[in-house]
Design a protein around this motif. Structure first.
Motif, PDB file in Angstrom:
ATOM      1  N   ALA A  61       5.328   8.684   1.471  1.00 47.47           N
ATOM      2  CA  ALA A  61       6.276   9.161   2.478  1.00 47.47           C
ATOM      3  C   ALA A  61       7.218   8.066   2.962  1.00 47.47           C
ATOM      4  CB  ALA A  61       5.515   9.735   3.678  1.00 47.47           C
ATOM      5  N   ALA A  62       6.862   6.808   2.753  1.00 45.16           N
ATOM      6  CA  ALA A  62       7.637   5.687   3.289  1.00 45.16           C
ATOM      7  C   ALA A  62       8.936   5.480   2.508  1.00 45.16           C
ATOM      8  CB  ALA A  62       6.801   4.416   3.245  1.00 45.16           C
ATOM      9  N   ALA A  63       9.998   5.190   3.223  1.00 47.87           N
ATOM     10  CA  ALA A  63      11.258   4.821   2.600  1.00 47.87           C
ATOM     11  C   ALA A  63      11.172   3.384   2.079  1.00 47.87           C
ATOM     12  CB  ALA A  63      12.394   4.938   3.611  1.00 47.87           C
ATOM     13  N   PRO A  64      11.956   3.024   1.079  1.00 46.46           N
ATOM     14  CA  PRO A  64      11.966   1.626   0.625  1.00 46.46           C
ATOM     15  C   PRO A  64      12.298   0.676   1.781  1.00 46.46           C
ATOM     16  CG  PRO A  64      13.110   3.023  -0.939  1.00 46.46           C
ATOM     17  CD  PRO A  64      12.813   3.890   0.243  1.00 46.46           C
ATOM     18  N   GLY A  65      11.503  -0.402   1.885  1.00 44.72           N
ATOM     19  CA  GLY A  65      11.727  -1.393   2.923  1.00 44.72           C
ATOM     20  C   GLY A  65      11.208  -1.006   4.289  1.00 44.72           C
ATOM     21  N   THR A 112     -12.046   2.906   4.976  1.00 45.01           N
ATOM     22  CA  THR A 112     -11.358   1.892   4.190  1.00 45.01           C
ATOM     23  C   THR A 112     -10.087   2.439   3.557  1.00 45.01           C
ATOM     24  OG1 THR A 112     -13.480   0.860   3.702  1.00 45.01           O
ATOM     25  CG2 THR A 112     -11.621   0.251   2.295  1.00 45.01           C
ATOM     26  N   MET A 113      -9.030   1.653   3.629  1.00 46.19           N
ATOM     27  CA  MET A 113      -7.753   2.057   3.050  1.00 46.19           C
ATOM     28  C   MET A 113      -7.805   2.010   1.528  1.00 46.19           C
ATOM     29  SD  MET A 113      -4.782   0.444   5.455  1.00 46.19           S
ATOM     30  CE  MET A 113      -5.297  -1.245   5.275  1.00 46.19           C
ATOM     31  N   GLN A 114      -7.169   2.992   0.922  1.00 48.65           N
ATOM     32  CA  GLN A 114      -7.002   3.015  -0.524  1.00 48.65           C
ATOM     33  C   GLN A 114      -5.501   2.966  -0.805  1.00 48.65           C
ATOM     34  OE1 GLN A 114      -9.207   6.290  -2.219  1.00 48.65           O
ATOM     35  NE2 GLN A 114     -10.955   5.938  -0.866  1.00 48.65           N
ATOM     36  N   VAL A 115      -5.012   1.772  -1.108  1.00 48.59           N
ATOM     37  CA  VAL A 115      -3.574   1.535  -1.189  1.00 48.59           C
ATOM     38  C   VAL A 115      -3.176   1.264  -2.639  1.00 48.59           C
ATOM     39  CG1 VAL A 115      -1.659   0.144  -0.339  1.00 48.59           C
ATOM     40  CG2 VAL A 115      -3.660   0.531   1.110  1.00 48.59           C
ATOM     41  N   PRO A 116      -2.210   2.029  -3.180  1.00 47.42           N
ATOM     42  CA  PRO A 116      -1.697   1.721  -4.522  1.00 47.42           C
ATOM     43  C   PRO A 116      -0.758   0.516  -4.465  1.00 47.42           C
ATOM     44  CG  PRO A 116      -0.572   3.641  -3.597  1.00 47.42           C
ATOM     45  CD  PRO A 116      -1.622   3.242  -2.605  1.00 47.42           C
ATOM     46  N   PRO A 117      -1.189  -0.651  -4.898  1.00 49.66           N
ATOM     47  CA  PRO A 117      -0.398  -1.861  -4.677  1.00 49.66           C
ATOM     48  C   PRO A 117       0.971  -1.829  -5.339  1.00 49.66           C
ATOM     49  CG  PRO A 117      -2.229  -2.294  -6.166  1.00 49.66           C
ATOM     50  CD  PRO A 117      -2.458  -0.944  -5.587  1.00 49.66           C
ATOM     51  N   ALA A 118       1.082  -1.205  -6.501  1.00 48.86           N
ATOM     52  CA  ALA A 118       2.382  -1.194  -7.182  1.00 48.86           C
ATOM     53  C   ALA A 118       3.436  -0.488  -6.343  1.00 48.86           C
ATOM     54  CB  ALA A 118       2.245  -0.532  -8.550  1.00 48.86           C
ATOM     55  N   ARG A 119       3.041   0.607  -5.684  1.00 50.41           N
ATOM     56  CA  ARG A 119       4.000   1.341  -4.847  1.00 50.41           C
ATOM     57  C   ARG A 119       4.372   0.512  -3.619  1.00 50.41           C
ATOM     58  NH1 ARG A 119       7.117   4.677  -6.420  1.00 50.41           N
ATOM     59  NH2 ARG A 119       6.952   6.261  -4.788  1.00 50.41           N
ATOM     60  N   VAL A 120       3.423  -0.261  -3.109  1.00 55.12           N
ATOM     61  CA  VAL A 120       3.705  -1.087  -1.928  1.00 55.12           C
ATOM     62  C   VAL A 120       4.717  -2.171  -2.260  1.00 55.12           C
ATOM     63  CG1 VAL A 120       2.730  -2.701  -0.246  1.00 55.12           C
ATOM     64  CG2 VAL A 120       1.482  -0.616  -0.839  1.00 55.12           C
ATOM     65  N   PHE A 121       4.473  -2.916  -3.357  1.00 48.39           N
ATOM     66  CA  PHE A 121       5.396  -4.025  -3.606  1.00 48.39           C
ATOM     67  C   PHE A 121       6.714  -3.532  -4.201  1.00 48.39           C
ATOM     68  CE2 PHE A 121       2.552  -4.562  -7.474  1.00 48.39           C
ATOM     69  CZ  PHE A 121       3.497  -4.291  -8.471  1.00 48.39           C
ATOM     70  N   LYS A 125       8.258  -0.753  -3.459  1.00 47.30           N
ATOM     71  CA  LYS A 125       9.044  -0.200  -2.348  1.00 47.30           C
ATOM     72  C   LYS A 125       9.292  -1.225  -1.246  1.00 47.30           C
ATOM     73  CE  LYS A 125       8.430   4.219  -1.250  1.00 47.30           C
ATOM     74  NZ  LYS A 125       7.796   5.519  -0.879  1.00 47.30           N
ATOM     75  N   GLN A 126       8.792  -2.451  -1.410  1.00 46.48           N
ATOM     76  CA  GLN A 126       9.011  -3.531  -0.438  1.00 46.48           C
ATOM     77  C   GLN A 126       8.513  -3.125   0.955  1.00 46.48           C
ATOM     78  OE1 GLN A 126      10.502  -6.552  -1.212  1.00 46.48           O
ATOM     79  NE2 GLN A 126      11.238  -6.108  -3.280  1.00 46.48           N
ATOM     80  N   LEU A 127       7.307  -2.555   1.010  1.00 44.01           N
ATOM     81  CA  LEU A 127       6.772  -2.071   2.273  1.00 44.01           C
ATOM     82  C   LEU A 127       6.090  -3.183   3.054  1.00 44.01           C
ATOM     83  CD1 LEU A 127       5.140   1.292   1.106  1.00 44.01           C
ATOM     84  CD2 LEU A 127       7.478   0.885   1.914  1.00 44.01           C
ATOM     85  N   SER A 128       6.085  -3.045   4.382  1.00 46.37           N
ATOM     86  CA  SER A 128       5.337  -3.943   5.268  1.00 46.37           C
ATOM     87  C   SER A 128       4.188  -3.156   5.882  1.00 46.37           C
ATOM     88  CB  SER A 128       6.244  -4.487   6.379  1.00 46.37           C
ATOM     89  OG  SER A 128       7.272  -5.287   5.851  1.00 46.37           O
ATOM     90  N   LEU A 129       2.946  -3.617   5.655  1.00 43.41           N
ATOM     91  CA  LEU A 129       1.763  -3.009   6.250  1.00 43.41           C
ATOM     92  C   LEU A 129       1.316  -3.881   7.418  1.00 43.41           C
ATOM     93  CD1 LEU A 129      -0.277  -2.029   3.049  1.00 43.41           C
ATOM     94  CD2 LEU A 129       1.605  -0.813   4.171  1.00 43.41           C
TER      95      LEU A 129
END
Length: 332
Positions: free
Chosen positions: A244-248, A260-269, A271-275
């Motif tokens: 759902a997050a927009a890039p950046g 526990t969080m289950q985060v797909p790392p490829a989508r995070v980096f 999309k340049q997301l900040s957690l």
């Protein structure tokens, strides 16, 4: 004085007579008018919290009249109606709380009582447009929501915001504060009626988190991804937050009720997301939150108000997750 006392893990709150607290130097004593419940109280009762001690008077949120002062406190404040900033000992680093940080209601006796003593620096004048019950619903949830939105999330007017798990006190205050700041807000819930009520408060729309691939669908409904996401659940649903997050954009977590969080790392980096993580807030966060509430005439949502003697029943309603807004104890 009368107080609700917790004697041990999984024990019911018991209304009984206990000695009245005496204000120490730098403290004031409040004759409480209202106190609000938080999920923290339920977790302590279940033994799912650090630093447990018993017996303990729970309760972090409270509003009352200053009736006595300790040494070093000017008596001119006597009779003032105030609410409590329940986060003590933050420390000198505004970026994160120090080791001495603690919250009223454990380890110190809290607000489920007729009287409570707190530092003079931790009481603030109630916003004039709020009733005692509304004001009691504000402190812990309000400062948590404010810091997540503004200090950590850096919310700007006009941005799209997603708030998950609408119906809880922090989530609803986050909705109201974000709207007051000029954001466009969407929500999630497992119950359709809670989404509908959030829309009545000003949310643009929402979706059930039971729906498959709800993150992409809600972003489509909103006309694009979200600039800021505020979440308290974590767990498997984080994968949908990333979708759902927009890039950046920024995702702020103030809780982890699902696990526990289950985060797909490829989508995070990609999309340049900040957690980001956030807990409670500084004195500056609390003061700024009160100023926004006062300026925008925000009215905290109160699910119900019951007498102090019915505090155990209120705890069970909170645990059930059926509430919409804060559960408040009226203290005569």
């Amino acid at each position: 004085m009368k107080a609700l006392v917790l004697d041990g893990i999984d024990q019911p709150l018991q209304l009984r007579e206990v000695p009245a607290p005496q204000p120490q130097p730098g403290e004031v004593r409040l004759r409480l008018q209202a106190a609000a419940l938080n999920h923290r109280d339920v977790w302590i009762q279940k033994g799912q919290y650090a630093g447990l001690r018993f017996p303990i008077i729970l309760g972090s949120d409270g509003v009352g009249l200053i009736e006595a002062v300790g040494e070093g406190v000017e008596p001119s404040c006597l009779g003032q109606q105030v609410l409590i900033n329940p986060g003590f000992g933050w420390g000198d680093n505004p970026r994160a709380q120090g080791r001495a940080f603690n919250i009223l209601g454990l380890p110190l006796d809290g607000t489920f009582a007729e009287l409570v003593c707190v530092p003079r620096a931790h009481v603030h004048a109630c916003p004039s447009h709020l009733t005692a019950s509304q004001a009691a619903a504000l402190p812990l949830g309000g400062v948590t929501a404010y810091r997540a939105l503004f200090t950590r999330g850096q919310l700007q007017a006009g941005e799209r915001v997603l708030i998950t798990g609408i119906g809880g006190g922090v989530a609803l205050l986050a909705l109201q504060l974000a709207l007051a700041a000029g954001a466009e807000v969407w929500v999630t819930s497992g119950q359709a009626d809670k989404i509908e009520r959030a829309c009545q408060l000003g949310a643009r729309g929402g979706i059930s988190y039971h729906q498959p691939k709800w993150g992409l669908e809600l972003a489509r409904q909103a006309g694009g991804g979200f600039d800021l996401i505020i979440d308290s659940a974590a767990g498997p649903g984080v994968a949908q937050l990333v979708e759902a997050a927009a890039p950046g954009s920024r995702i702020v977590f103030y809780g982890g009720t699902v696990g526990t969080m289950q985060v797909p790392p490829a989508r995070v980096f990609w999309k340049q997301l900040s957690l980001l993580g956030s807990t409670m807030g500084t004195t500056d966060d609390f003061t700024a939150m009160l100023a926004l509430v006062d300026r925008a005439r925000v009215l905290p949502v109160v699910d119900s108000v019951v007498p102090l003697a019915e505090g155990e029943a209120a705890m069970r309603r909170l645990e059930s997750g059926q509430q919409f807004g804060k559960l408040v104890l009226s203290i005569d």
